[in-house]
Design a protein around this motif. Structure first.
Motif, PDB file in Angstrom:
ATOM      1  N   LEU A  98      -8.035  -8.063  -4.601  1.00 54.07           N
ATOM      2  CA  LEU A  98      -8.141  -6.967  -3.639  1.00 54.07           C
ATOM      3  C   LEU A  98      -9.151  -5.938  -4.138  1.00 54.07           C
ATOM      4  CD1 LEU A  98      -4.291  -6.400  -3.242  1.00 54.07           C
ATOM      5  CD2 LEU A  98      -5.720  -7.781  -1.756  1.00 54.07           C
ATOM      6  N   ASP A  99     -10.114  -5.598  -3.296  1.00 60.06           N
ATOM      7  CA  ASP A  99     -11.135  -4.617  -3.670  1.00 60.06           C
ATOM      8  C   ASP A  99     -10.931  -3.341  -2.864  1.00 60.06           C
ATOM      9  OD1 ASP A  99     -13.331  -3.295  -4.606  1.00 60.06           O
ATOM     10  OD2 ASP A  99     -14.808  -4.769  -3.940  1.00 60.06           O
ATOM     11  N   GLU A 100     -10.382  -2.321  -3.510  1.00 56.89           N
ATOM     12  CA  GLU A 100     -10.135  -1.015  -2.885  1.00 56.89           C
ATOM     13  C   GLU A 100      -9.397  -1.163  -1.554  1.00 56.89           C
ATOM     14  OE1 GLU A 100     -10.707   1.841  -4.238  1.00 56.89           O
ATOM     15  OE2 GLU A 100     -12.511   1.817  -5.486  1.00 56.89           O
ATOM     16  N   PRO A 101      -8.222  -1.788  -1.542  1.00 53.99           N
ATOM     17  CA  PRO A 101      -7.557  -2.096  -0.269  1.00 53.99           C
ATOM     18  C   PRO A 101      -7.015  -0.885   0.474  1.00 53.99           C
ATOM     19  CG  PRO A 101      -6.109  -2.615  -2.104  1.00 53.99           C
ATOM     20  CD  PRO A 101      -7.449  -2.269  -2.700  1.00 53.99           C
TER      21      PRO A 101
ATOM     22  N   THR B  77       0.533   5.444   4.588  1.00 50.32           N
ATOM     23  CA  THR B  77       0.242   4.026   4.773  1.00 50.32           C
ATOM     24  C   THR B  77      -0.188   3.389   3.457  1.00 50.32           C
ATOM     25  OG1 THR B  77      -0.473   4.504   7.033  1.00 50.32           O
ATOM     26  CG2 THR B  77      -1.068   2.367   6.136  1.00 50.32           C
ATOM     27  N   GLN B  78      -0.914   4.124   2.620  1.00 51.92           N
ATOM     28  CA  GLN B  78      -1.285   3.633   1.294  1.00 51.92           C
ATOM     29  C   GLN B  78      -0.042   3.282   0.489  1.00 51.92           C
ATOM     30  OE1 GLN B  78      -4.018   5.988  -1.048  1.00 51.92           O
ATOM     31  NE2 GLN B  78      -5.160   6.621   0.765  1.00 51.92           N
ATOM     32  N   ALA B  79       0.937   4.181   0.491  1.00 49.23           N
ATOM     33  CA  ALA B  79       2.162   3.956  -0.273  1.00 49.23           C
ATOM     34  C   ALA B  79       2.912   2.735   0.237  1.00 49.23           C
ATOM     35  CB  ALA B  79       3.051   5.201  -0.210  1.00 49.23           C
ATOM     36  N   ALA B  80       2.967   2.567   1.569  1.00 43.49           N
ATOM     37  CA  ALA B  80       3.656   1.418   2.155  1.00 43.49           C
ATOM     38  C   ALA B  80       2.935   0.123   1.806  1.00 43.49           C
ATOM     39  CB  ALA B  80       3.754   1.587   3.668  1.00 43.49           C
ATOM     40  N   PHE B  81       1.607   0.157   1.828  1.00 48.97           N
ATOM     41  CA  PHE B  81       0.823  -1.031   1.498  1.00 48.97           C
ATOM     42  C   PHE B  81       1.034  -1.414   0.037  1.00 48.97           C
ATOM     43  CE2 PHE B  81      -3.047  -3.138   0.033  1.00 48.97           C
ATOM     44  CZ  PHE B  81      -3.231  -4.108   1.001  1.00 48.97           C
ATOM     45  N   PHE B  82       0.997  -0.439  -0.855  1.00 53.89           N
ATOM     46  CA  PHE B  82       1.176  -0.728  -2.276  1.00 53.89           C
ATOM     47  C   PHE B  82       2.586  -1.228  -2.557  1.00 53.89           C
ATOM     48  CE2 PHE B  82       1.341   0.338  -6.862  1.00 53.89           C
ATOM     49  CZ  PHE B  82       0.204  -0.349  -7.252  1.00 53.89           C
ATOM     50  N   GLU B  83       3.560  -0.676  -1.856  1.00 54.89           N
ATOM     51  CA  GLU B  83       4.938  -1.158  -2.003  1.00 54.89           C
ATOM     52  C   GLU B  83       5.041  -2.619  -1.570  1.00 54.89           C
ATOM     53  OE1 GLU B  83       9.475  -0.122  -0.399  1.00 54.89           O
ATOM     54  OE2 GLU B  83       7.795   1.209   0.074  1.00 54.89           O
ATOM     55  N   LEU B  84       4.321  -2.973  -0.518  1.00 58.16           N
ATOM     56  CA  LEU B  84       4.331  -4.349  -0.023  1.00 58.16           C
ATOM     57  C   LEU B  84       3.776  -5.314  -1.062  1.00 58.16           C
ATOM     58  CD1 LEU B  84       4.515  -6.525   2.230  1.00 58.16           C
ATOM     59  CD2 LEU B  84       2.245  -5.766   2.968  1.00 58.16           C
ATOM     60  N   ILE B  85       2.612  -5.007  -1.644  1.00 58.45           N
ATOM     61  CA  ILE B  85       2.000  -5.958  -2.573  1.00 58.45           C
ATOM     62  C   ILE B  85       2.730  -6.001  -3.913  1.00 58.45           C
ATOM     63  CG2 ILE B  85      -0.254  -5.896  -1.446  1.00 58.45           C
ATOM     64  CD1 ILE B  85      -1.243  -4.058  -3.631  1.00 58.45           C
ATOM     65  N   THR B  86       3.326  -4.886  -4.352  1.00 60.15           N
ATOM     66  CA  THR B  86       4.106  -4.944  -5.587  1.00 60.15           C
ATOM     67  C   THR B  86       5.388  -5.737  -5.379  1.00 60.15           C
ATOM     68  OG1 THR B  86       5.029  -2.737  -5.085  1.00 60.15           O
ATOM     69  CG2 THR B  86       3.159  -2.833  -6.606  1.00 60.15           C
ATOM     70  N   HIS B  87       5.955  -5.678  -4.169  1.00 58.40           N
ATOM     71  CA  HIS B  87       7.108  -6.520  -3.858  1.00 58.40           C
ATOM     72  C   HIS B  87       6.704  -7.999  -3.906  1.00 58.40           C
ATOM     73  CE1 HIS B  87      10.715  -8.039  -1.808  1.00 58.40           C
ATOM     74  NE2 HIS B  87       9.883  -8.800  -1.114  1.00 58.40           N
TER      75      HIS B  87
ATOM     76  N   SER C  98      -8.874  -0.320  -7.621  1.00 67.62           N
ATOM     77  CA  SER C  98      -8.324   0.814  -6.879  1.00 67.62           C
ATOM     78  C   SER C  98      -8.921   2.118  -7.392  1.00 67.62           C
ATOM     79  CB  SER C  98      -6.795   0.851  -7.023  1.00 67.62           C
ATOM     80  OG  SER C  98      -6.259   1.984  -6.347  1.00 67.62           O
ATOM     81  N   HIS C  99      -8.982   3.090  -6.497  1.00 65.44           N
ATOM     82  CA  HIS C  99      -9.415   4.433  -6.877  1.00 65.44           C
ATOM     83  C   HIS C  99      -8.210   5.327  -7.162  1.00 65.44           C
ATOM     84  CE1 HIS C  99      -8.258   4.888  -2.713  1.00 65.44           C
ATOM     85  NE2 HIS C  99      -8.231   6.199  -2.878  1.00 65.44           N
ATOM     86  N   ASP C 100      -7.011   4.849  -6.847  1.00 66.73           N
ATOM     87  CA  ASP C 100      -5.797   5.662  -6.956  1.00 66.73           C
ATOM     88  C   ASP C 100      -5.136   5.429  -8.310  1.00 66.73           C
ATOM     89  OD1 ASP C 100      -3.365   6.964  -6.723  1.00 66.73           O
ATOM     90  OD2 ASP C 100      -3.187   6.518  -4.590  1.00 66.73           O
TER      91      ASP C 100
END
Length: 249
Positions: A171-174, A182-192, A205-207
């Motif tokens: 993933l490049d800067e997703p 929405t960023q938090a929800a997306f990151f929660e999805l991929i870590t799950h 990531s920039h975060d």
């Protein structure tokens, strides 16, 4: 003895003595790094540090100036089994005016040099249905991608990357261009997905706060202006035992 397929110490990516230059400007110099099966590796660095350049070399879009990259034990120069890798490029690589529906974009993840002109089978259509359902975008599958919100678009691109059930997701800067919630929800999805679905991730990531919260506060390696963070899905000494249990259920 466990079969090799259940050994999550095996290497998904091996980077050896890697360097890359744009003309006279050297961006990456003598990088050595390994991504093991079921690692989640986060790559952090300032603009121009070479993060996206590194990912493009890994997926074969750029050729290293020096050194080599191995994917699943084979040099990237000879590697052909690209279905094993899902790749989500930066959002700015997508033309929002491109006249494609959500379903068409997700299905495009199935095309390669062998089947680009063939009609997709029922099984491949079912793969698309599954990817749409996993990303919870089946209800918008007939909408044009350019009409979606940033968060919805990222779910589409992730579904496209997942349609072949890859072993490795890059993933490049997703989360660029989408709101904080929405960023938090997306990151929660991929870590799950990393923790529960036996997948390996490499993400630019920039975060830095989001990366550190999941991967730890201290980078495991630095190269120039690039910092590498890493977290395995569970304790490595328990990895083979958990894989065996997973294979039996």
């Amino acid at each position: 003895m466990l079969p090799e397929s259940l050994d999550c110490h095996k290497h998904m990516i091996e980077i050896k003595n890697l360097s890359f230059s744009y003309g006279e400007q050297k961006v990456i110099s003598d990088l050595n790094f390994t991504v093991r099966e079921r690692d989640f590796v986060g790559v952090i660095g300032s603009n121009g540090a070479g993060k996206s350049t590194l990912l493009k070399m890994i997926v074969g879009l750029l050729t290293p100036s020096e050194g080599d990259i191995k994917l699943f034990g084979e040099s990237v120069r000879k590697f052909r089994d690209w279905e094993r890798i899902g790749y989500v490029p930066q959002k700015n690589a997508f033309n929002p005016l491109f006249p494609a529906t959500v379903r068409e974009v997700v299905l495009s993840g199935l095309y390669n040099n062998k089947n680009v002109f063939r009609r997709l089978s029922r099984q491949q259509q079912r793969k698309c249905d599954d990817a749409l359902e996993v990303m919870r975008i089946q209800n918008i599958q007939d909408r044009r991608v350019g009409m979606l919100s940033g968060g919805q678009q990222q779910r589409v691109f992730l579904a496209r990357a997942l349609i072949n059930h890859p072993d490795l997701l890059i993933l490049d800067e997703p989360t660029v261009g989408i709101d904080v919630e929405t960023q938090a929800a997306f990151f929660e999805l991929i870590t799950h997905m990393h923790a529960h679905h036996h997948m390996t991730f490499l993400m630019v990531s920039h975060d830095i706060d989001m990366i550190r919260n999941y991967l730890g506060h201290d980078p495991i390696q630095r190269n120039g202006k690039i910092n590498f963070y890493s977290h395995h899905s569970h304790e490595l000494q328990n990895c083979a035992a958990e894989d065996l249990q997973h294979s039996l259920t």
